[in-house]
Design a protein around this motif. Structure first.
Motif, mmCIF file in Angstrom:
data_model
loop_
_atom_site.group_PDB
_atom_site.id
_atom_site.type_symbol
_atom_site.label_atom_id
_atom_site.label_comp_id
_atom_site.label_asym_id
_atom_site.label_seq_id
_atom_site.Cartn_x
_atom_site.Cartn_y
_atom_site.Cartn_z
ATOM 1 N N SER A 7 0.837 -1.198 0.000
ATOM 2 C CA SER A 7 0.000 0.000 0.000
ATOM 3 C C SER A 7 0.875 1.253 0.000
ATOM 4 C CB SER A 7 -0.912 0.016 1.225
ATOM 5 O OG SER A 7 -0.147 0.070 2.410
ATOM 6 N N LYS A 8 0.293 2.378 -0.410
ATOM 7 C CA LYS A 8 1.053 3.630 -0.504
ATOM 8 C C LYS A 8 1.575 4.098 0.853
ATOM 9 C CE LYS A 8 -1.029 5.501 -4.699
ATOM 10 N NZ LYS A 8 -1.784 6.621 -5.311
ATOM 11 N N ASN A 9 0.835 3.774 1.935
ATOM 12 C CA ASN A 9 1.303 4.228 3.243
ATOM 13 C C ASN A 9 2.511 3.439 3.753
ATOM 14 O OD1 ASN A 9 0.230 1.799 4.159
ATOM 15 N ND2 ASN A 9 -1.599 2.726 5.039
ATOM 16 N N GLN A 10 2.925 2.417 3.021
ATOM 17 C CA GLN A 10 4.144 1.687 3.378
ATOM 18 C C GLN A 10 5.382 2.313 2.736
ATOM 19 O OE1 GLN A 10 1.859 -2.325 2.715
ATOM 20 N NE2 GLN A 10 3.806 -2.856 3.661
ATOM 21 N N PHE A 11 5.148 3.337 1.901
ATOM 22 C CA PHE A 11 6.255 4.152 1.395
ATOM 23 C C PHE A 11 6.472 5.283 2.393
ATOM 24 C CE2 PHE A 11 5.049 1.934 -2.372
ATOM 25 C CZ PHE A 11 6.137 1.955 -3.235
ATOM 26 N N VAL A 12 7.613 5.289 3.063
ATOM 27 C CA VAL A 12 7.912 6.295 4.087
ATOM 28 C C VAL A 12 9.184 7.032 3.687
ATOM 29 C CG1 VAL A 12 8.332 6.715 6.530
ATOM 30 C CG2 VAL A 12 6.863 4.800 5.828
ATOM 31 N N GLU A 13 8.999 8.244 3.173
ATOM 32 C CA GLU A 13 10.112 9.056 2.660
ATOM 33 C C GLU A 13 10.873 8.245 1.603
ATOM 34 O OE1 GLU A 13 12.212 10.358 6.138
ATOM 35 O OE2 GLU A 13 10.681 11.862 6.629
ATOM 36 N N ASN A 14 12.135 7.952 1.835
ATOM 37 C CA ASN A 14 12.918 7.230 0.826
ATOM 38 C C ASN A 14 13.069 5.746 1.170
ATOM 39 O OD1 ASN A 14 14.619 7.639 3.039
ATOM 40 N ND2 ASN A 14 16.477 7.689 1.758
ATOM 41 N N LYS A 15 12.129 5.248 1.966
ATOM 42 C CA LYS A 15 12.166 3.838 2.355
ATOM 43 C C LYS A 15 10.806 3.182 2.139
ATOM 44 C CE LYS A 15 15.444 4.934 6.075
ATOM 45 N NZ LYS A 15 16.656 4.575 5.309
ATOM 46 N N VAL A 16 10.798 1.845 2.173
ATOM 47 C CA VAL A 16 9.545 1.095 2.168
ATOM 48 C C VAL A 16 9.562 0.141 3.347
ATOM 49 C CG1 VAL A 16 9.201 1.248 -0.335
ATOM 50 C CG2 VAL A 16 10.474 -0.687 0.612
ATOM 51 N N HIS A 17 8.386 -0.071 3.942
ATOM 52 C CA HIS A 17 8.247 -0.980 5.071
ATOM 53 C C HIS A 17 7.423 -2.185 4.614
ATOM 54 C CE1 HIS A 17 9.104 2.127 8.477
ATOM 55 N NE2 HIS A 17 9.777 2.417 7.382
ATOM 56 N N ILE A 18 8.049 -3.346 4.597
ATOM 57 C CA ILE A 18 7.384 -4.577 4.176
ATOM 58 C C ILE A 18 6.905 -5.305 5.421
ATOM 59 C CG2 ILE A 18 7.578 -6.665 2.801
ATOM 60 C CD1 ILE A 18 8.084 -4.080 1.246
ATOM 61 N N SER A 63 15.617 0.577 1.582
ATOM 62 C CA SER A 63 15.781 1.928 1.037
ATOM 63 C C SER A 63 15.537 1.901 -0.470
ATOM 64 C CB SER A 63 17.184 2.452 1.337
ATOM 65 O OG SER A 63 18.167 1.580 0.817
ATOM 66 N N ILE A 64 14.946 2.976 -0.965
ATOM 67 C CA ILE A 64 14.638 3.077 -2.388
ATOM 68 C C ILE A 64 15.904 3.467 -3.156
ATOM 69 C CG2 ILE A 64 13.308 4.333 -4.130
ATOM 70 C CD1 ILE A 64 11.105 4.643 -2.014
ATOM 71 N N ILE A 65 16.255 2.651 -4.138
ATOM 72 C CA ILE A 65 17.435 2.934 -4.966
ATOM 73 C C ILE A 65 17.049 3.805 -6.156
ATOM 74 C CG2 ILE A 65 19.232 1.912 -6.414
ATOM 75 C CD1 ILE A 65 19.085 -0.570 -4.642
ATOM 76 N N LYS A 66 15.979 3.421 -6.842
ATOM 77 C CA LYS A 66 15.537 4.212 -7.998
ATOM 78 C C LYS A 66 14.119 3.830 -8.388
ATOM 79 C CE LYS A 66 17.437 1.025 -11.473
ATOM 80 N NZ LYS A 66 18.306 0.896 -12.674
ATOM 81 N N ASP A 67 13.459 4.740 -9.079
ATOM 82 C CA ASP A 67 12.144 4.470 -9.647
ATOM 83 C C ASP A 67 12.310 3.737 -10.974
ATOM 84 O OD1 ASP A 67 9.613 6.042 -8.304
ATOM 85 O OD2 ASP A 67 11.532 6.961 -7.799
ATOM 86 N N LEU A 68 11.373 2.853 -11.260
ATOM 87 C CA LEU A 68 11.430 2.040 -12.472
ATOM 88 C C LEU A 68 10.319 2.428 -13.441
ATOM 89 C CD1 LEU A 68 11.968 -1.422 -10.744
ATOM 90 C CD2 LEU A 68 13.737 0.066 -11.711
ATOM 91 N N ASP A 69 10.559 2.203 -14.713
ATOM 92 C CA ASP A 69 9.525 2.444 -15.718
ATOM 93 C C ASP A 69 8.405 1.428 -15.551
ATOM 94 O OD1 ASP A 69 10.947 4.522 -16.875
ATOM 95 O OD2 ASP A 69 12.016 3.191 -18.259
ATOM 96 N N ARG A 70 7.178 1.887 -15.765
ATOM 97 C CA ARG A 70 6.008 1.007 -15.661
ATOM 98 C C ARG A 70 5.601 0.597 -17.077
ATOM 99 N NH1 ARG A 70 3.094 1.017 -11.102
ATOM 100 N NH2 ARG A 70 1.111 1.040 -12.213
ATOM 101 N N ILE A 71 6.173 -0.502 -17.553
ATOM 102 C CA ILE A 71 6.000 -0.879 -18.959
ATOM 103 C C ILE A 71 5.414 -2.279 -19.145
ATOM 104 C CG2 ILE A 71 7.857 0.633 -19.762
ATOM 105 C CD1 ILE A 71 9.696 -1.839 -19.747
ATOM 106 N N ASN A 72 4.950 -2.892 -18.075
ATOM 107 C CA ASN A 72 4.540 -4.293 -18.167
ATOM 108 C C ASN A 72 3.041 -4.514 -18.296
ATOM 109 O OD1 ASN A 72 7.227 -4.933 -17.933
ATOM 110 N ND2 ASN A 72 7.133 -5.435 -15.763
ATOM 111 N N GLU A 73 2.270 -3.440 -18.496
ATOM 112 C CA GLU A 73 0.830 -3.591 -18.648
ATOM 113 C C GLU A 73 0.441 -3.612 -20.126
ATOM 114 O OE1 GLU A 73 -1.587 -4.172 -16.162
ATOM 115 O OE2 GLU A 73 0.349 -4.635 -15.249
#
Length: 252
Positions: A7-18, A63-73
């Motif tokens: 979910s979007k609320n698991q993105f916290v600044e430059n990190k993600v919480h799994i 920690s987030i390294i980089k954003d990826l292109d969304r090309i798989n749909e």
């Protein structure tokens, strides 16, 4: 590379919480270690490559390294309306059709539906289907998890037809019009991403009355060939043919 939808609320600044089942899968199944990398998606607008920096008993922080292109749909939206089949066939339809590229599922009740729908089991059924769709989308590296609508009545299904740009019903007694014939005429009709609704009947098929009602509501009756397909096969074959014709599987 492993992929998880969160979910979007698991993105916290430059990190993600799994957390929860995803954390369990990372820790216990994948035997994740510090500095391991995987992909995370919010299922809507963002896919990112992350690297693990902390592991606890119930949570993984990366920690987030980089954003990826969304090309798989796919370049088209395909909704699958499926009359409820027996046993666990709906599980297989959702799993395989998610892998192939369906974007929405609409389970419904028709005259020859064999399954006895139990309202009390509705929540558990929907929970299981959504879990299957999520796991299949992760395995297939989709950018989003297909939506699964609540089980529709026949009148509710008829109303959905007008929401799609083009609607098909696969009918074993149709021997003049094939899916490819309709697609070839529709390719130039849309400048934006078109939405297709595919309607599949139960094990016993549709009644003639139901086919007439579908056609009156704007649905085109089409054939998938000379051989009679099982209900769970028809969804996957129709979806694959449609995506092929739109260049998603080498078609032109």
């Amino acid at each position: 590379m492993q992929r998880y939808f969160i979910s979007k609320n698991q993105f916290v600044e430059n990190k993600v919480h799994i957390e929860d089942e995803d954390a369990f899968h990372l820790i216990k199944v994948m035997r994740a270690k510090i500095e391991d990398q995987f992909i995370v998606s919010d299922g809507e607008t963002r896919d990112v490559l992350v690297e693990i920096e902390e592991i606890t008993k119930s949570k993984v922080i990366a920690s987030i390294i980089k954003d990826l292109d969304r090309i798989n749909e796919p370049n088209i939206n395909v909704w699958i309306a499926q009359s409820l089949p027996k046993g666990d066939k709906m599980d297989a339809i959702i799993q395989k059709s998610t892998e192939i590229g369906a974007i929405q599922f609409i389970p419904f009740i028709s005259e020859r539906t064999i399954v006895q729908y139990d309202e009390k089991k509705k929540n558990k059924r929907m929970e299981r289907w959504n879990k299957i769709a999520k796991e299949a989308a992760e395995q297939a590296h989709r950018n989003r998890v297909p939506q699964i609508k609540g089980i529709s009545t026949w009148p509710e299904l008829l109303k959905v037809i007008s929401d799609a740009d083009t609607s098909f019903v696969f009918y074993e007694n149709e021997d003049h019009i094939y899916l490819k014939d309709i697609i070839s005429r529709k390719k130039t009709d849309h400048e934006s991403i078109p939405t297709f609704l595919m309607i599949i009947g139960p094990e016993g098929g549709f009644t003639e009355k139901e086919i007439l009602e579908l056609e009156e509501a704007g649905c085109q009756s089409v054939s998938l060939g000379k051989r009679i397909l099982r209900t769970e096969t028809a969804a996957m074959v129709g979806l694959t043919c449609l995506l092929y014709e739109y260049g998603e599987m080498g078609g032109v």
